[in-house]
Write a protein that holds these residues in place. Structure first.
Motif, mmCIF file in Angstrom:
data_model
loop_
_atom_site.group_PDB
_atom_site.id
_atom_site.type_symbol
_atom_site.label_atom_id
_atom_site.label_comp_id
_atom_site.label_asym_id
_atom_site.label_seq_id
_atom_site.Cartn_x
_atom_site.Cartn_y
_atom_site.Cartn_z
ATOM 1 N N ASP A 56 -4.776 -9.410 -5.793
ATOM 2 C CA ASP A 56 -5.050 -9.781 -4.407
ATOM 3 C C ASP A 56 -6.314 -9.064 -3.939
ATOM 4 O OD1 ASP A 56 -4.245 -11.345 -2.178
ATOM 5 O OD2 ASP A 56 -3.672 -9.493 -1.149
ATOM 6 N N PHE A 57 -6.474 -7.843 -4.406
ATOM 7 C CA PHE A 57 -7.757 -7.146 -4.288
ATOM 8 C C PHE A 57 -7.712 -5.912 -5.180
ATOM 9 C CE2 PHE A 57 -11.696 -5.671 -2.741
ATOM 10 C CZ PHE A 57 -12.287 -6.716 -2.042
ATOM 11 N N TRP A 58 -8.735 -5.753 -5.994
ATOM 12 C CA TRP A 58 -8.832 -4.608 -6.885
ATOM 13 C C TRP A 58 -9.795 -3.604 -6.265
ATOM 14 C CZ3 TRP A 58 -6.136 -2.551 -10.584
ATOM 15 C CH2 TRP A 58 -6.704 -1.644 -11.481
ATOM 16 N N ASP A 94 -7.914 3.250 -9.540
ATOM 17 C CA ASP A 94 -6.587 3.010 -8.973
ATOM 18 C C ASP A 94 -5.535 3.415 -10.007
ATOM 19 O OD1 ASP A 94 -4.252 2.148 -7.821
ATOM 20 O OD2 ASP A 94 -4.965 0.138 -7.342
ATOM 21 N N ASN A 95 -4.819 4.490 -9.710
ATOM 22 C CA ASN A 95 -3.813 4.998 -10.643
ATOM 23 C C ASN A 95 -2.394 4.786 -10.130
ATOM 24 O OD1 ASN A 95 -3.837 6.782 -8.545
ATOM 25 N ND2 ASN A 95 -4.165 8.622 -9.773
ATOM 26 N N LEU A 147 -10.378 7.292 -3.124
ATOM 27 C CA LEU A 147 -9.512 6.129 -3.228
ATOM 28 C C LEU A 147 -8.892 5.741 -1.893
ATOM 29 C CD1 LEU A 147 -8.449 4.122 -5.318
ATOM 30 C CD2 LEU A 147 -6.524 5.669 -5.744
ATOM 31 N N PHE A 148 -8.495 6.723 -1.082
ATOM 32 C CA PHE A 148 -7.832 6.398 0.191
ATOM 33 C C PHE A 148 -8.800 5.716 1.169
ATOM 34 C CE2 PHE A 148 -9.779 10.376 1.405
ATOM 35 C CZ PHE A 148 -9.980 10.298 2.776
ATOM 36 N N LEU A 163 -10.930 0.435 3.584
ATOM 37 C CA LEU A 163 -11.998 -0.559 3.678
ATOM 38 C C LEU A 163 -11.536 -1.916 3.158
ATOM 39 C CD1 LEU A 163 -15.071 1.565 2.482
ATOM 40 C CD2 LEU A 163 -14.632 0.723 4.794
ATOM 41 N N VAL A 164 -10.790 -1.909 2.065
ATOM 42 C CA VAL A 164 -10.288 -3.150 1.481
ATOM 43 C C VAL A 164 -9.310 -3.834 2.433
ATOM 44 C CG1 VAL A 164 -8.758 -4.059 -0.317
ATOM 45 C CG2 VAL A 164 -10.669 -2.589 -0.932
#
Length: 239
Positions: free
Chosen positions: A45-47, A52-53, A147-148, A153-154
């Motif tokens: 859906d969005f990478w 991303d772990n 990552l957060f 933003l995503v």
């Protein structure tokens, strides 16, 4: 029987375990028996990035790694929601990343593979957005954010995409026939396979055949190509 499988627009997300379960079942029962698997974009859906772990991201990567370690080649073309899939993902899974347009020989017949978003030339706003986010310097910068922050933003981008879609006419989000014909002519082929539009169908035109893969919102969608021909098939969700 020799067969090559094509999928796209799964939009995998932890919020839809039914889609994930169908995908896992497909990988373990069908993909392991094919000559090759091609994923034509929007697997996720969005990478947010190869860093991303999360348990979900690792689960999906494990399915691909298991497949490729069994000797089944798996190829990936970026979509508009997973254009940040990169070299680390490829290394972790054994998946081979392809160019946005790729010609493959399918049992003696050449076919042009692509995600399909670049065929929608009337969707000017999207193409402008696409050009912007595909700039190497911007992706380099985004990939170095924590990552957060990337997840925030995503989430904003996803909301903007949903709002933008609601305001667009359906024909704007479909392919432009002239562009399809031009791409086939450029690559000197008469068979095209793509996703993106979520309108599964096999179109037969004077310039060739265009197979549109379906999304995995209500059921799975798989294109099966053999020496005898091709079929566009559905897969029922397990629950």
């Amino acid at each position: 029987m020799h067969k090559t499988l094509f999928i796209s627009d799964l939009h995998l997300t932890p919020k839809r375990p039914d889609i994930t379960d169908c995908f896992v079942h497909f990988m373990r029962t069908e993909a392991i028996e094919c000559d090759a698997l091609y994923v034509l974009g929007d697997l996720f859906d969005f990478w947010v990035g190869d860093d991303d772990n999360s348990e979900f991201a690792l689960r999906i990567q494990t399915e691909f790694r298991t497949l490729t370690q069994r000797g089944i080649p798996c190829y990936f073309i970026h979509g508009n929601r997973d254009f940040l899939v990169g070299k680390r993902f490829a290394k972790n899974t054994g998946v081979i990343l392809l160019n946005e347009e790729y010609v493959v020989d399918l049992y003696g017949q050449k076919a042009l593979l692509l995600h399909g978003d670049t065929l929608c030339t009337k969707d000017v706003r999207y193409l402008e957005f696409r050009k912007k986010v595909h700039q190497p310097w911007l992706q380099w910068l985004f990939n170095r954010l924590p990552l957060f922050i990337k997840r925030k933003l995503v989430a904003k981008i996803q909301q903007d995409i949903r709002s933008d879609k609601q305001q667009k006419a359906m024909e704007i989000m479909d392919v432009t026939p002239e562009e399809v014909e031009q791409r086939l002519s450029y690559h000197n082929v008469n068979l095209m396979i793509h996703g993106h539009t979520h309108r599964p169908f096999i179109h037969k035109e004077h310039y060739g055949t265009r197979i549109v893969l379906g999304d995995w919102y209500d059921q799975g969608s798989v294109c099966v190509v053999t020496k005898e021909g091709y079929t566009l098939e559905q897969r029922t969700f397990l629950n």
